[in-house]
Design an enzyme around this catalytic site. Structure first.
Site, mmCIF file in Angstrom:
data_model
loop_
_atom_site.group_PDB
_atom_site.id
_atom_site.type_symbol
_atom_site.label_atom_id
_atom_site.label_comp_id
_atom_site.label_asym_id
_atom_site.label_seq_id
_atom_site.Cartn_x
_atom_site.Cartn_y
_atom_site.Cartn_z
ATOM 1 N N HIS A 163 0.864 -1.237 0.081
ATOM 2 C CA HIS A 163 0.065 -0.034 0.059
ATOM 3 C C HIS A 163 0.833 1.291 -0.219
ATOM 4 O O HIS A 163 1.108 2.167 1.086
ATOM 5 C CB HIS A 163 -0.876 -0.072 1.228
ATOM 6 C CG HIS A 163 -2.140 0.930 1.255
ATOM 7 N ND1 HIS A 163 -2.583 1.627 0.115
ATOM 8 C CD2 HIS A 163 -2.622 1.501 2.360
ATOM 9 C CE1 HIS A 163 -3.570 2.340 0.457
ATOM 10 N NE2 HIS A 163 -3.556 2.257 2.014
ATOM 11 N N GLU A 263 -0.587 1.652 -5.459
ATOM 12 C CA GLU A 263 0.116 0.318 -4.823
ATOM 13 C C GLU A 263 -0.298 -0.792 -5.952
ATOM 14 O O GLU A 263 -1.399 -1.269 -6.414
ATOM 15 C CB GLU A 263 -0.658 0.130 -3.699
ATOM 16 C CG GLU A 263 -2.283 0.219 -3.608
ATOM 17 C CD GLU A 263 -3.085 0.204 -2.194
ATOM 18 O OE1 GLU A 263 -2.731 -0.774 -1.554
ATOM 19 O OE2 GLU A 263 -3.577 1.210 -1.826
#
Length: 291
Positions: A163, A263
Site C-alpha cells: 500500500h 499500490e
C-alpha cells in the site's frame, strides 16, 4: 534486539517509538523499515530526496497501523476478502516481524523480514503461513518482493497489496500515465468503468482498483518515477481528498495534497495456495530522470 546480525547492529534506531532498521547501499541510497508490521517508512535513492510519504501524525504500536510508507496488506484487502472475518487489510501490518537475512552487494543492499503464523494469528486466521518482505536498494531503484508460503495442512486463499504512499510536491500537479484502457472499480462513485485518459490528474478523493494494470509512470514536476510489478495483477490508486483527510486523526488536514497511493495489489483474483505451495509478487520503483 540481541538476535540481529552483526552487520545490522549499527543500523538499528527508533522511529515512531518502534525498532527500525536502515539499510544503505554503497552509493548512499537507503531505506528504513520498522519491525512493527514489516513497514517501510523511508526510501531515499542515491542523489535524490525522500520518495515516500509518512504522515507527521503517524503512530505505531500493538494493533496500530502506520499512516504512510508501505503497509503490507495480507491476507485480505480492505474488507473485500477473501476472508471478511479478518481485521481490515488483514493481519500483517500490525504485527512484529523478524529479520531473516541481510546482504550487502556491490551495487545494492538487501534485507528480508519474515512473519510466521503463531497462536495469535491462528486465533484470527487458522492457517499456517510464512510471509517474507525483501527490500533491496541501490542507485535510483527500490525493489520490494512479497513472498507467501502455505506451511499448513489445508489450502487457503489470500489477497495482498503493498500500500505505497508516494510523496508528491502538489497533488494537483501530478500526472499518472499507463492506465488508459484498464477497467477499474470506482469505490467512490460505484460501478466498473473503462479508463479513457492517457494520463490521470488528481483534484481530490479517489479510490479505484484498476485490473490488469501495466507499468506506470508518475510525473511530478521534473521528477519521473517508474512503477513496475510482477505477480500483482491490480493497481490501487487512492487519495482521501480534503474531507476524508480532515477526519483522519493520524493525518494533517492538508496531508492529502502531499501524497498519492499507487499500490501493486492482488485483489480481483485472489491466490489459492495448496500446502507447500508459494507465491511471490515484485514491485520495482525507480527514478528515471526528467524530460
Amino acid at each position: 534486539m540481541n538476535d540481529l546480525p552483526d552487520s545490522l547492529k549499527d543500523s538499528l534506531s527508533t522511529v515512531l517509538g518502534q525498532p527500525a532498521l536502515t539499510i544503505t547501499a554503497n552509493d548512499g541510497s537507503r531505506a528504513t523499515v520498522l519491525l512493527h508490521g514489516g513497514h517501510l517508512v523511508s526510501w531515499i535513492p542515491a542523489g535524490a530526496g525522500e520518495q515516500l510519504y509518512l504522515s507527521p501524525r503517524a503512530v505505531a504500536g500493538p494493533g496500530q497501523a502506520v499512516r504512510g510508507g508501505v503497509p503490507v496488506i495480507f491476507p485480505q484487502f480492505e474488507q473485500l476478502g477473501p476472508d471478511t472475518s479478518l481485521p481490515r487489510h488483514g493481519l500483517a501490518r500490525t504485527r512484529p516481524w523478524q529479520v531473516d537475512s541481510h546482504h550487502a552487494r556491490r551495487d545494492h543492499t538487501q534485507l528480508t523480514l519474515v512473519l510466521i503464523d503463531d497462536a495469535d494469528t491462528r486465533a484470527l486466521w487458522p492457517h499456517g503461513f510464512r510471509l517474507e518482505l525483501t527490500i533491496s536498494v541501490g542507485g535510483p531503484r527500490l525493489d520490494l518482493e512479497l513472498y507467501a508460503e502455505n506451511t499448513g495442512e489445508t489450502p487457503w486463499d489470500f489477497a495482498a497489496a503493498l500500500h505505497t504512499y508516494l510523496a508528491v510536491s502538489d497533488l494537483t500537479q501530478v500526472r499518472l500515465e499507463g492506465l488508459q484502457g484498464c477497467r477499474y472499480q470506482d469505490r467512490v462513485l460505484g460501478g466498473m468503468t473503462l479508463e479513457d485518459h492517457p494520463e490521470k490528474r488528481f483534484h481530490g478523493e479517489m479510490d479505484r482498483i484498476y485490473h490488469r494494470a501495466p507499468d506506470l509512470l508518475l510525473r511530478d514536476g521534473p521528477r519521473r518515477l517508474s512503477l513496475r510489478s510482477q505477480g500483482f495483477e491490480d493497481a490501487v490508486v487512492w487519495n482521501p481528498g480534503p474531507e476524508k483527510c480532515a477526519a483522519l486523526k493520524d493525518m494533517p488536514p492538508d496531508g492529502w495534497q502531499q501524497m498519492l497511493c499507487v499500490e501493486p495489489a492482488r485483489i480481483q483474483s485472489p491466490v489459492t495456495l495448496q500446502p507447500g505451495e508459494s507465491w511471490a509478487g515484485l514491485h520495482t520503483l525507480a527514478l528515471v530522470g526528467a524530460d
